[in-house]
Motif scaffolding. Sequence first.
Motif: not given
Length: 381
Positions: A8-19
């Motif tokens: 989830g941390d990995l998914l969250g980091a990718h999402l933060m970058r995209a947002l």
Amino acid sequence: MIAGEASGDLLGAHLMRALRAQSPDMLFYGIGGEKMSEEGLASLFPYYELSMLGFVEILPYIFNLTARINLTVEDVIAKQPDAVVTIDVPGFCSRVVEKLRKAKLKTKFIHYVAPTVWAYKPKRAQQCARIFDHLLALLPFEPPYFEKAGLACTWVGHPVVAETSIGNASAFREKYRISEHTTLFCLLPGSRKGEVERHMPVFAQAITLMAAQFPDLAMAVAVPKNVMAFVAPYFEGCPFRAVVMAGEQDKKDAIAASNLALVKSGTVALEVAMAGVPMIVAYRVNALSAWLFKRMSLTKYVNLVNIVQGKEIIPELLQELCTPLMIASAGAHLLSHPERQRAQKNQAQAALEQFLPPRGERPSDRAARTILRLLASAQAT
């Protein structure tokens, strides 16, 4: 944003970058790990405190989890965010959102990673529809389960498959001076403290048996920092070369360099499949938890590749089959049969293609676009 384990941390980091790429002024708060911290998140408390699985296994931590739920709710109410994005860990996240709903916030609640209602407890789709405004699904067959319950759901694809790079095999062997002729066995025992404590005695004995059959064996052991202290002693003074590491790049390189992997069931198995490395999946939970899960389960398999293909491509050694002898035998069999390695690799690659979003888009970009569209719609009304 709330993430409670390494995947989830990995998914969250990718999402933060995209947002941030699509909305540069966005601010982030919540709970996450090292990857999300690198993107600027100051975690409310250590995210691995939420990293638990099972029914009986969580009982000793109920009071601490309840306190963390209340602390998270208080923090969200104090900050009044435009959106709350919960990532996986459905037990914790659903309880947080249920409490927040009662606070009547003008906040959109979005869950990232659909609960596996197709595998067990299908009624969770109704619960999700009651508390969330939108669901972001990783797998293409998931949206209908939730749309039927009245919850808007967008398939975004699987970021681990679409956005995770494959490691450098030669760089790993060169860095740790492991010959290309040496049989390298990669151990990935998990990220949750409880499951690592449960599996390591079994895995360590299995590795000892493997070493007796393959005298040139070397080990690469990849674990998160929060469980390193527990895993490392198992390899002190062992009769074969063992490299124990915690870095993400080292983990990727170790997987790519390996001839075989022993994987605790979970997201990391997808990374191994992507690298084309033959593997065995092993997992053991409390006997009562296993009995309860078996009664509720709607699928024969736990590994996503096997579930998608509808057959056991990757050996699954679960519960009573998760023994040192069974693991060592399955590992030796795979290493001794190149044709089985090729078959596993080819069929796993075919399954992984189903996790990719259309038109070559990045799952995190699709997820970010969906979230921003939802916020824009809310502001317009």
